[in-house]
Scaffold this motif. Structure first.
Motif, short mmCIF file in Angstrom:
data_model
loop_
_atom_site.label_atom_id
_atom_site.label_comp_id
_atom_site.label_asym_id
_atom_site.label_seq_id
_atom_site.Cartn_x
_atom_site.Cartn_y
_atom_site.Cartn_z
N PRO A 139 0.79 -1.18 0.04
CA PRO A 139 0.06 -0.07 -0.26
C PRO A 139 1.03 1.16 -0.12
CG PRO A 139 0.01 -1.17 2.02
CD PRO A 139 0.91 -1.75 1.14
N LYS A 140 0.38 2.28 -0.54
CA LYS A 140 1.02 3.60 -0.79
C LYS A 140 0.81 4.23 0.71
CE LYS A 140 1.21 4.42 -5.46
NZ LYS A 140 0.48 4.27 -6.44
N VAL A 141 1.76 4.91 0.99
CA VAL A 141 1.81 5.59 2.35
C VAL A 141 1.27 6.99 2.04
CG1 VAL A 141 3.38 6.52 4.23
CG2 VAL A 141 4.00 4.51 2.94
N THR A 142 -0.13 7.01 2.37
CA THR A 142 -0.88 8.41 2.46
C THR A 142 -1.17 8.78 3.80
OG1 THR A 142 -2.80 7.01 2.40
CG2 THR A 142 -1.84 7.59 0.25
N LYS A 143 -1.55 9.90 3.87
CA LYS A 143 -1.95 10.67 5.32
C LYS A 143 -3.26 9.93 5.85
CE LYS A 143 -3.36 14.70 7.35
NZ LYS A 143 -3.65 16.14 7.41
N GLU A 144 -3.97 9.45 5.13
CA GLU A 144 -5.06 8.63 5.66
C GLU A 144 -4.73 7.06 6.35
OE1 GLU A 144 -5.31 9.83 2.47
OE2 GLU A 144 -6.57 11.46 3.00
N HIS A 145 -3.85 6.67 5.34
CA HIS A 145 -2.98 5.41 5.77
C HIS A 145 -2.27 5.56 7.17
CE1 HIS A 145 -1.40 1.34 5.55
NE2 HIS A 145 0.00 1.85 5.48
N ARG A 146 -1.58 6.61 7.32
CA ARG A 146 -0.65 7.00 8.51
C ARG A 146 -1.77 7.33 9.66
NH1 ARG A 146 4.65 8.48 8.23
NH2 ARG A 146 5.50 8.61 6.29
N GLU A 147 -2.89 7.87 9.38
CA GLU A 147 -3.88 8.14 10.60
C GLU A 147 -4.40 6.77 10.84
OE1 GLU A 147 -6.29 11.21 8.83
OE2 GLU A 147 -5.00 12.78 9.30
N GLU A 148 -4.83 6.09 10.11
CA GLU A 148 -5.26 4.83 10.39
C GLU A 148 -4.66 4.06 11.03
OE1 GLU A 148 -7.88 1.52 10.88
OE2 GLU A 148 -8.38 3.56 10.17
N LEU A 149 -3.20 3.94 10.73
CA LEU A 149 -2.37 2.98 11.74
C LEU A 149 -2.21 3.60 12.86
CD1 LEU A 149 0.63 2.61 8.90
CD2 LEU A 149 -1.01 0.85 9.76
N ALA A 150 -2.32 5.06 13.28
CA ALA A 150 -2.25 5.75 14.49
C ALA A 150 -3.51 5.15 15.46
CB ALA A 150 -1.95 7.03 14.32
N ARG A 151 -4.55 5.19 14.68
CA ARG A 151 -5.93 4.93 15.34
C ARG A 151 -5.83 3.14 15.68
NH1 ARG A 151 -8.37 8.18 11.60
NH2 ARG A 151 -8.61 6.64 10.29
N ARG A 152 -5.09 2.34 14.78
CA ARG A 152 -4.82 1.07 15.64
C ARG A 152 -4.13 0.90 16.43
NH1 ARG A 152 -3.86 -2.50 10.48
NH2 ARG A 152 -5.04 -1.09 9.28
N ALA A 153 -3.08 1.80 16.56
CA ALA A 153 -1.84 1.57 17.63
C ALA A 153 -2.80 2.00 18.89
CB ALA A 153 -0.77 2.88 17.50
N LYS A 154 -3.48 2.81 18.94
CA LYS A 154 -4.40 3.47 20.03
C LYS A 154 -5.44 2.24 20.50
CE LYS A 154 -6.35 6.39 22.89
NZ LYS A 154 -5.76 7.13 24.25
N GLN A 155 -5.95 1.42 19.48
CA GLN A 155 -6.71 0.22 19.97
C GLN A 155 -5.84 -0.78 20.62
OE1 GLN A 155 -8.22 -0.69 16.11
NE2 GLN A 155 -10.10 0.54 16.37
N TYR A 156 -4.63 -1.06 20.12
CA TYR A 156 -3.55 -2.00 20.60
C TYR A 156 -3.39 -1.68 22.11
CZ TYR A 156 -2.52 -4.69 16.67
OH TYR A 156 -2.77 -5.62 15.51
N PHE A 157 -3.17 -0.23 22.28
CA PHE A 157 -2.72 0.30 23.58
C PHE A 157 -3.88 0.05 24.59
CE2 PHE A 157 -3.69 3.89 26.68
CZ PHE A 157 -2.49 3.74 27.55
#
Length: 160
Positions: A80-98
């Motif tokens: 997948p291309k690294v887009t701002k939306e992709h980065r934000e989704e990964l950050a949200r997922r990180a919060k879910q893991y936390f």
């Protein structure tokens, strides 16, 4: 969190994907040859073609935002291309893991406190000290997880 939430999908993250086949679990790297081209991973399953449906299922469930394409016994995975939306989704997922981590730490704390309270013939001051120690351990581990989350979110969002 560290393994599954990289900005770019790495071969190392893909190698560890667990594949279930005939009631056994295998790492992907045990079943296929994995090679890399620019912006693409190639999985050669010619030595074990009957596992391809299981691989496709595991990759789509892996939360790595992958869309494998099959051509014979070869699977092509466009990174997948690294887009701002992709980065934000990964950050949200990180919060879910936390949050999951924090809940698990709380559950462990509660279980140990329950075991402490079941102790008969134990001095109350000793139980109080042990309870305080368990609470301190919980706070310390949640704090470490929170620091890891902040660091990972900065990395994912491209902040310095």
């Amino acid at each position: 969190m560290i393994k599954h939430l990289g900005v770019r999908t790495r071969v190392g993250a893909l190698e560890g994907v667990r594949i279930t086949f005939e009631n056994d679990e295998y790492n992907l790297e045990e079943l296929v040859e994995i090679s890399r081209k620019p912006n693409m991973l190639i999985l050669n399953a010619s030595s074990f073609p009957q596992i391809i449906p299981n691989i496709l299922e595991s990759l789509t469930k892996s939360e790595m935002n992958l869309n494998p394409q099959q051509e014979g016994t070869t699977l092509y995975i466009q990174l997948p291309k690294v887009t701002k939306e992709h980065r934000e989704e990964l950050a949200r997922r990180a919060k879910q893991y936390f949050v999951k981590c924090k809940d698990i730490i709380g559950d462990i704390r509660n279980e140990h406190i329950r075991q402490l309270k079941k102790q008969e013939n134990a001095p109350t001051d000793l139980i109080f000290k042990a309870e305080s120690y368990i609470n301190a351990l919980q706070k310390e581990n949640v704090s470490k997880a929170e620091q890891l989350l902040k660091t990972k979110q900065k990395e994912l969002l491209g902040e310095s």
